[in-house]
Write an enzyme that holds these catalytic residues in place. Sequence first.
Site, PDB file in Angstrom:
ATOM      1  N   GLU A  36     -15.057 -61.665  99.932  1.00  0.00           N
ATOM      2  CA  GLU A  36     -15.358 -61.704  98.498  1.00  0.00           C
ATOM      3  C   GLU A  36     -16.084 -60.435  98.052  1.00  0.00           C
ATOM      4  O   GLU A  36     -15.858 -59.947  96.949  1.00  0.00           O
ATOM      5  CB  GLU A  36     -16.198 -62.943  98.157  1.00  0.00           C
ATOM      6  CG  GLU A  36     -15.402 -64.239  98.158  1.00  0.00           C
ATOM      7  CD  GLU A  36     -14.282 -64.244  97.117  1.00  0.00           C
ATOM      8  OE1 GLU A  36     -14.469 -63.690  96.028  1.00  0.00           O
ATOM      9  OE2 GLU A  36     -13.196 -64.774  97.419  1.00  0.00           O
ATOM     10  N   CYS A 198       5.722 -62.959  83.342  1.00  0.00           N
ATOM     11  CA  CYS A 198       5.544 -64.202  82.582  1.00  0.00           C
ATOM     12  C   CYS A 198       6.582 -65.269  82.933  1.00  0.00           C
ATOM     13  O   CYS A 198       6.285 -66.459  82.879  1.00  0.00           O
ATOM     14  CB  CYS A 198       5.567 -63.906  81.088  1.00  0.00           C
ATOM     15  SG  CYS A 198       4.235 -62.805  80.590  1.00  0.00           S
ATOM     16  N   CYS A 201       5.336 -67.610  85.481  1.00  0.00           N
ATOM     17  CA  CYS A 201       3.988 -68.129  85.221  1.00  0.00           C
ATOM     18  C   CYS A 201       4.054 -69.598  84.778  1.00  0.00           C
ATOM     19  O   CYS A 201       4.851 -69.952  83.903  1.00  0.00           O
ATOM     20  CB  CYS A 201       3.336 -67.293  84.125  1.00  0.00           C
ATOM     21  SG  CYS A 201       1.708 -67.887  83.653  1.00  0.00           S
TER      22      CYS A 201
HETATM   23  S1  SF4 Z   1      -0.851 -66.036  81.508  1.00  0.00           S
HETATM   24 FE1  SF4 Z   1       1.229 -66.134  82.192  1.00  0.00          FE
HETATM   25  S2  SF4 Z   1       2.451 -66.091  80.325  1.00  0.00           S
HETATM   26 FE2  SF4 Z   1       0.387 -65.405  79.788  1.00  0.00          FE
HETATM   27  S3  SF4 Z   1       0.464 -63.201  79.961  1.00  0.00           S
HETATM   28 FE3  SF4 Z   1      -0.230 -63.972  81.913  1.00  0.00          FE
HETATM   29  S4  SF4 Z   1       1.646 -64.144  83.121  1.00  0.00           S
HETATM   30 FE4  SF4 Z   1       2.277 -63.998  80.988  1.00  0.00          FE
END
Ligand code: SF4
Length: 350
Positions: A36, A198, A201
Amino acid sequence: MAPSFADKLLAWFDNHGRKDLPWQKDKTPYRVWVSEIMLQQTQVTTVIPYFERFVERFPTIDTLANASQDEVLHHWTGLGYYARARNLHAATQQVMADYNGEIPLEPETLESLPGIGRSTAAAIVSICSGKRATILDGNVKRVLARIFTIDGWPGNTRTLKALWEKAEILTPTKRAADYTQAIMDLGAMVCRRSSPVCDKCPFCTECQAKLSDAIHLYPGKKPKKALPVRATTMLVIEADGNILLEKRPPQGLWGGLWSFPETTDKTPEEFIQDLSLELTTQEPLESFRHTFTHFHLDISPVRATVKGTMDGISDRERFYWFNPTNPRELGLTNPVTRVLNTLQSSGTIK
Ligand code: SF4
């Protein structure tokens, strides 16, 4: 009932999270603590080889506590932010003295040790004991700022407070260790600083920054200020293939590391004379810039060959003739490794 933030994150973690990092194997509070500290300001891929060498040399808290600062800094050389190593070393000595070598797995107690802040303490506690403790490192700040469009630069007190509040609300009681790893992994692997992925995600359909096409605005940037520039002359003093190094004061820039002597008020000749050495040749080497968090340092190295020995140097703790062909384990500053590498690769020194 709709799955909670933690449920979604943990489901993603079960399929995609990292479970084979070196500190996740043979997991002990000491190894997690070292990891850490190394991971503060440094990416996982850079940390891994340093971590492995470090715990091979210092496998337990007492081996680290009993080591010399030179040895500790030697194994940190190149990783940067050396206050981390000095604090870790001092903190292990404190744990040996005050807690009989048992790392106290309570956030408030850990936070009282040198170099352990609120988020690091929480990460160690949750990963090692499974107790609920909320973390907020750089990766988590980025993830939360984007998903919930929390405005402002995270170094700003109000923004930081809003991020901590959000992080606290989201942290679950169950699977606390996995959640800590999961949110760090999401930030490092998916919601990356540049080019977040994304479509991989778990929050793709609800992330406010994504939905408003404003990812680039989160987290808010630090207000720009031009860094001041300082300048110094570093003396690369050589006698019979040995290079004279000077130990930096224990605190401050490169604290406790060995560097080239620097001179601002004396000429190289005067500096060398004061050490009872005799200058034979000198030549300027190529200048370069080293950038710290708060300023740029323009470094002009001067290579000086001298006659003389340690005999004229009274402060043996402060000065050391370093033999690059048979190097002792010392923590070296970045300019020392850089200049010695250049001189060695050009065949100027062995
Ligand atoms: S949280 Fe997920 S959807 Fe939002 S910017 Fe980050 S990767 Fe993209």
